[in-house]
Design an enzyme around this catalytic site. Structure first.
Site, PDB file in Angstrom:
ATOM      1  N   ASP A   4     -59.863 -27.805   3.768  1.00 20.97           N
ATOM      2  CA  ASP A   4     -59.413 -27.456   2.324  1.00 20.97           C
ATOM      3  C   ASP A   4     -59.445 -25.902   2.166  1.00 20.97           C
ATOM      4  OD1 ASP A   4     -62.107 -27.151   2.151  1.00 20.97           O
ATOM      5  OD2 ASP A   4     -62.178 -28.528   0.237  1.00 20.97           O
ATOM      6  N   ASP A  49     -64.038 -31.042   7.922  1.00 16.71           N
ATOM      7  CA  ASP A  49     -65.232 -30.324   7.619  1.00 16.71           C
ATOM      8  C   ASP A  49     -65.789 -31.033   6.840  1.00 16.71           C
ATOM      9  OD1 ASP A  49     -66.417 -28.073   6.744  1.00 16.71           O
ATOM     10  OD2 ASP A  49     -65.122 -27.322   5.300  1.00 16.71           O
ATOM     11  N   ASP A 102     -60.553 -22.794   7.282  1.00 19.62           N
ATOM     12  CA  ASP A 102     -60.073 -23.950   8.382  1.00 19.62           C
ATOM     13  C   ASP A 102     -58.824 -23.843   8.791  1.00 19.62           C
ATOM     14  OD1 ASP A 102     -62.270 -25.833   7.702  1.00 19.62           O
ATOM     15  OD2 ASP A 102     -61.439 -26.412   5.812  1.00 19.62           O
TER      16      ASP A 102
END
Length: 784
Positions: A549, A311, A553
């Site tokens: 995180d 990400d 996700d």
């Protein structure tokens, strides 16, 4: 939506203490960390250790004490494995304490943060976005959007309101609510489903599974071959009845020594312990680098990773955001907005939404939370929508992704958005909408203002990404942000092919395989699309590591071969990840990859040394049984090979740095070296027998001496090959092994039963060693 500042009373302390005393608290599930006894017994009471112990007893019975040296090697190997596992456990426990989950409960009208295992039946828990549900319960007040994929397998988000049930193991996407605990510990619904509180796929260790299969075969045949060796000595003894043979001390002792020599040499006693010990050492080393390994064999799996998906926010960037300013968009609404209007609107939205993600924090820091408009209805931010909604008396407003809110008319504001996105800025759109229905806005959106947010790229990002690309790992960025923004941030961070980007907001789940293969940067990705993209990459036979995180996700983390989260991430992401980066910086991840490659590549080398000895002994024993010859070696004679050629060198090889990319299949890689090595050594001994029978009658002591020296030399050549390319440490190790064997056979001839050879026997032994050297050199040059 919960009323602002409302705090229920919850349980009083007296009731909490009573519930705890009665065992009605959320007792921890069985830990996967082994106890002291489990560590000791697991390393001591192994199948092969039991075989070696039985052999030891037999040798003690016949007072053959010099042949007991193999137990010294076994004890040292076992002790090292136990110590390393204790060290690894201590490091894991110390790091686990730092990430231990806590939850906010309400007791006597006050918020109290307690450990998850201190929650009692009837407690009132306060849940918000990013939290994992720790017990079954019922919503007393408020509203939550949750994902119950851990329970149902379905990744759909579900809205829960007052009276609805929540299940342990699900996680909160958005909203706030007070939930009354209805079950604790083993009574939680998820515990009735075989206690699968975390649907974390445990990585399967190819090394452990391969060696396990090999050891099963060895374990099956070792006892029959040992007994047959004993029986073969009996048949050659001249006795007609076995009891008479056993009654003769000299004959019985010979049978036991030869059986012990065969069986001890078949046992790869240090291999399994070295394997587990190597993993344990890696855990300790990684813990020192602030990496918590929650699944031991994920280290090995990470070594095979060739694609890294990450990400943007919190990974490439440091997660800290700041609002640079805003631009009022004139001409889209009937109302003319002034700067003060924008401040008042967004501040009121901040207060009403109560979001706590990084974007919300940045908005609150810049606009504040002063209430000038009273909220009637809210829809908090969700990854699937990519916007938040607040309905005031004066109107309803959306704030979020411009492409999504302005879908169908995005071209009107695209130039302004793209201009800032090219600079790597996140751009949010504040827009008027007609109303709210089913958590989405109704009517046509009217642009009010663009909010510009700076996202800071980590200083270490460029070096880390370069480390991965230098190791042959493909880096892809999968983000919910604007694709152009993500592309620019990725370019600044040094991601190769960062100009190959695509916005997934208009992409249906068709042709995903081509998209996953062609593009590097993926913007406006939903959680479901993140998972789907990783699936498509895996279908191309790639091993994927996902770093994330946030709640968005989680599906991707669960799909990846290896999942890595930040310690600052949500409870849910930490709980389902194989590894947690305690310093919240993926700069340490290349070290983890190197550690995994060291394990796989080095254990491949040391397995060759151990298994060559095992296969050689098995085949030799079988051939000698077929030809009615007595096994020539005793346990003490294998001590030099097991200690100086295999034991000490493999310890050095297993723990030295090795960043070579692992290729091929582990089993095939080791067997293509094991089989030729074993055959060369067998050919040596068979040539000795042939020479003795055809040309020069050697006594048994000479056959044994030539055989053990020639075999030791052949093993040393295998060690030399396993140590290439040489560095200073490997060169010293190879020389040490050669000198140690030479000293042992020269100055301790009596101990190792080395007899004086006749001149023809010496010449033949030298010819045999020269032939072995030439043959092995040819094989490795031709086929390795």
């Amino acid at each position: 939506m919960a009323k602002q500042n409302y705090i229920p009373f919850g349980l009083d302390l007296e009731t909490v203490n009573e519930q705890y005393a009665q065992g009605k608290y959320n007792q921890k599930r069985e830990s996967n960390i082994r106890t002291n006894w489990q560590i000791i017994s697991g390393n001591v009471f192994t199948y092969f250790n039991m075989i070696l112990s039985l052999i030891e007893i037999l040798l003690i019975m016949i007072q053959s004490y010099t042949n007991l040296w193999f137990m010294v090697v076994a004890l040292i190997n076992t002790s090292i494995a136990i110590v390393q596992e204790f060290r690894a456990r201590a490091m894991i426990q110390s790091l686990s304490l730092i990430t231990e989950n806590t939850i906010m409960v309400v007791r006597q009208g006050l918020f109290v943060e307690v450990a998850v295992d201190k929650v009692v039946l009837g407690d009132l828990i306060s849940y918000s976005a990013g939290k994992q549900v720790v017990t079954d319960g019922n919503i007393e007040f408020g509203e939550l959007t949750v994902n119950e994929s851990n329970i149902t397998g379905e990744s759909k988000s579900i809205v829960k309101t007052a009276g609805d049930s929540l299940y342990s193991g699900s996680f909160v996407i958005s909203g706030k609510a007070f939930v009354k605990v209805s079950a604790v510990g083993k009574d939680n619904y998820i515990d009735t489903l075989q206690r699968q509180a975390k649907t974390l796929s445990k990585p399967q260790s190819v090394i452990v599974n391969t060696l396990g299969s090999i050891l099963k075969v060895i374990g099956i045949i070792i006892i029959p071959l040992g007994l047959m060796t004993f029986f073969n000595v009996y048949q050659k003894s001249g006795y007609d009845y076995l009891p008479d043979f056993i009654a003769d001390p000299a004959s019985f002792e010979l049978g036991v020594r030869k059986m012990a020599g065969s069986m001890v040499a078949m046992v790869p006693s240090g291999l399994v312990l070295l394997t587990t010990g190597t993993f344990a050492v890696s855990v300790v080393k990684l813990a020192r680098k602030k990496t918590l390994v929650q699944e031991l064999y994920s280290i090995e799996t990470l070594a095979r990773v060739d694609t890294l998906c990450l990400d943007k926010t919190g990974t490439i960037t440091d997660g800290t955001m700041s609002v640079q300013g805003f631009e009022i968009q004139s001409g889209f609404s009937d109302k003319e907005y002034q700067e003060e209007d924008i401040y008042n609107l967004i501040a009121s939205m901040n207060h009403a939404l109560e979001d706590n993600n990084q974007t919300a924090k940045a908005l609150k820091a810049f606009f504040g939370e002063t209430v000038t408009h009273t909220a009637k209805k809210t829809v908090p931010f969700q990854s699937k929508n990519k916007y938040s909604l607040v309905s005031f008396k004066e109107g309803t407003y959306a704030i979020g992704a411009p492409e999504i809110i302005y879908r169908g008319q995005y071209s009107a504001i695209k130039p302004a958005v793209s201009e800032h996105a090219k600079e790597g800025k996140r751009v949010l759109l504040l827009a008027e909408v007609d109303g709210i229905r089913n958590d989405k806005f109704t009517g046509k959106a009217r642009a009010v203002a663009l909010i510009l947010i700076n996202d800071t790229v980590r200083e270490s990002a460029s070096k880390t990404i370069r480390d991965f690309t230098d190791q042959g790992v493909t880096v892809k960025v999968i983000s919910g942000d604007n694709a152009l923004t993500v592309s620019e941030v990725a370019r600044r961070a040094g991601v190769p092919n960062a100009d190959k980007y695509i916005s997934m907001d208009t992409i249906k789940n068709k042709n995903l395989a081509d998209i996953a293969r062609e593009y590097t940067i993926f913007g406006r990705v939903t959680p479901e699309q993140k998972k789907a993209l990783i699936e498509e990459i895996q279908k191309e036979d790639h091993k994927v590591c996902m770093i994330g995180d946030g709640v968005n996700d989680i599906l991707a983390l669960k799909q990846a071969n290896v999942s890595v989260s930040m310690a600052s991430g949500t409870d849910a992401t930490r709980n389902i990840s194989h590894m947690v980066l305690m310093d919240n910086d993926f700069e340490t991840l290349p070290s983890v990859v190197r550690e995994g490659r060291q394990i796989v590549c080095n254990l491949e080398k040391v397995s060759v040394l151990y298994l060559t000895k095992t296969l050689y002994t098995i085949l030799l024993t079988f051939i000698l049984l077929m030809t009615s010859r007595i096994y020539p070696f005793e346990p003490i004679q294998m001590f030099v090979i097991e200690t100086f050629i295999v034991g000490i060198p493999t310890l050095v090889l297993a723990l030295e740095p090795n960043n070579r990319m692992f290729k091929g299949k582990f089993f095939l890689n080791i067997m293509k070296n094991v089989v030729p090595g074993a055959l060369f050594i067998i050919a040596n001994l068979l040539a000795v027998y042939l020479f003795s029978d055809a040309f020069y009658g050697l006594v048994d002591a000479e056959i044994s001496t030539i055989g053990i020296i020639a075999a030791t030399f052949a093993y040393w050549l295998i060690l030399v090959n396993a140590s290439k390319p040489f560095n200073k440490m490997r060169l010293i190790m190879v020389i040490f092994a050669f000198l140690s064997a030479g000293i042992a056979f020269t100055f301790f001839r009596g101990l190792f039963q080395i007899t004086t050879l006749s001149l023809p026997a010496v010449l033949y032994m030298m010819l045999l060693m020269e032939t072995t050297y030439i043959g092995m050199k040819f094989y490795h040059n031709r086929f390795s």
